[in-house]
Scaffold this active site. Sequence first.
Site, short mmCIF file in Angstrom:
data_model
loop_
_atom_site.label_atom_id
_atom_site.label_comp_id
_atom_site.label_asym_id
_atom_site.label_seq_id
_atom_site.Cartn_x
_atom_site.Cartn_y
_atom_site.Cartn_z
N LYS A 32 0.86 -1.19 0.00
CA LYS A 32 0.00 0.00 0.00
C LYS A 32 0.89 1.24 0.00
O LYS A 32 1.76 1.39 0.87
CB LYS A 32 -0.91 0.00 1.24
CG LYS A 32 -1.83 1.21 1.31
CD LYS A 32 -2.81 1.10 2.45
CE LYS A 32 -2.31 1.67 3.76
NZ LYS A 32 -2.10 3.12 3.79
N ASP A 63 -12.49 15.71 -3.62
CA ASP A 63 -12.46 17.00 -4.32
C ASP A 63 -13.76 17.11 -5.11
O ASP A 63 -14.66 16.27 -4.94
CB ASP A 63 -11.21 17.03 -5.24
CG ASP A 63 -10.69 18.45 -5.48
OD1 ASP A 63 -11.53 19.34 -5.75
OD2 ASP A 63 -9.47 18.66 -5.40
N THR A 116 -10.25 6.91 11.23
CA THR A 116 -10.17 6.46 12.63
C THR A 116 -9.80 7.63 13.55
O THR A 116 -10.02 7.57 14.75
CB THR A 116 -9.15 5.31 12.79
OG1 THR A 116 -8.05 5.58 11.94
CG2 THR A 116 -9.74 3.99 12.42
N ARG A 200 3.10 -0.64 10.89
CA ARG A 200 4.22 -0.71 11.84
C ARG A 200 4.55 -2.10 12.38
O ARG A 200 5.74 -2.41 12.53
CB ARG A 200 3.99 0.31 12.97
CG ARG A 200 4.18 1.74 12.46
CD ARG A 200 3.54 2.78 13.33
NE ARG A 200 2.07 2.71 13.25
CZ ARG A 200 1.25 3.56 13.84
NH1 ARG A 200 1.75 4.55 14.57
NH2 ARG A 200 -0.04 3.45 13.71
O1 C5P Z 1 1.09 1.18 11.28
P1 C5P Z 1 -0.35 0.76 11.18
O2 C5P Z 1 -0.54 -0.74 11.08
O3 C5P Z 1 -1.21 1.40 12.24
O4 C5P Z 1 -0.78 1.36 9.74
C1 C5P Z 1 -2.09 1.39 9.30
C2 C5P Z 1 -2.16 1.94 7.91
O5 C5P Z 1 -3.53 2.05 7.53
C3 C5P Z 1 -1.58 3.34 7.74
O6 C5P Z 1 -1.02 3.42 6.42
C4 C5P Z 1 -2.77 4.26 7.85
O7 C5P Z 1 -2.62 5.44 7.10
C5 C5P Z 1 -3.87 3.40 7.21
N1 C5P Z 1 -5.23 3.73 7.63
C6 C5P Z 1 -5.65 3.66 8.95
N2 C5P Z 1 -6.95 3.99 9.27
C7 C5P Z 1 -7.82 4.34 8.33
C8 C5P Z 1 -7.41 4.41 6.99
C9 C5P Z 1 -6.10 4.08 6.67
O8 C5P Z 1 -4.87 3.33 9.82
N3 C5P Z 1 -9.07 4.60 8.65
#
Ligand code: C5P
Length: 223
Positions: A32, A63, A116, A200
């Site tokens: 992603k 937009d 979130t 992460r």
């Molecule tokens: O590091 P982590 O596992 O928390 O990453 C979650 C990924 O999902 C990040 O790229 C974040 O931008 C994305 N994301 C999220 N919540 C959302 C939409 C996308 O955590 N509602």
Amino acid sequence: MQDRLMVALDVDDREKAMLMRDRVGDSVGWLKVGLRLFVAEGPELVRELNRTHKLFLDLKFHDIPNTVAQAIESAGGLGVDMVNVHAGGGEEMLAAAANAAKAFPNMKLIAVTVLTSDPMPKAQAREVALQRAKMALDAGLDGVVCSVHEAQAIKDLCGEDFITVTPGIRWGGQDVQDQKRVADPASAIANGSDYLVVGRPILHAENPAQAAQEAVAMMQSAA
Ligand code: C5P
């Protein structure tokens, strides 16, 4: 199951992205690319990453309808496998995006329902997420990004084929960091998630491929 696991390449340059791509290898099916990496490195890196993995371009377009439709055409031209818009852009914007995506039948178009980080109360967030998922379905989109906690309700409302992509995945006592509502890979699968987004826990692991394999094993245990 690795084809249902997406690694969020939340890094700031090409070198780190390629290194992580090589380290996870085929233990994940999807990468992603979000705003940070795309703004820093642009479409060339996306094409390169897309040679070995499926690619979700997570730029959350929001937009006026015409501008979003044109951005979808550009994403389709890049050849990515999934792209998203923000459902907050409204019905007309979603319909314009879906119409533009018709030219790219292999590209899935999904909508972010509620971020979130949105401060609205949880019960309200759930209600808005369901309402926006239905709006995305009616506009012709393929699915949504949502939390594991809403995935099954969205499937019940919009149908089994409506795609649910869920971030906020943690397991084995990992730090939840800024994620508010997390779930482990097994419960994500058990609760209606089609694709799991993991950042992460894989990016910061000593052995990212092993962390991905652990997630896949948990996903398999629930299937
Ligand atoms: O590091 P982590 O596992 O928390 O990453 C979650 C990924 O999902 C990040 O790229 C974040 O931008 C994305 N994301 C999220 N919540 C959302 C939409 C996308 O955590 N509602």
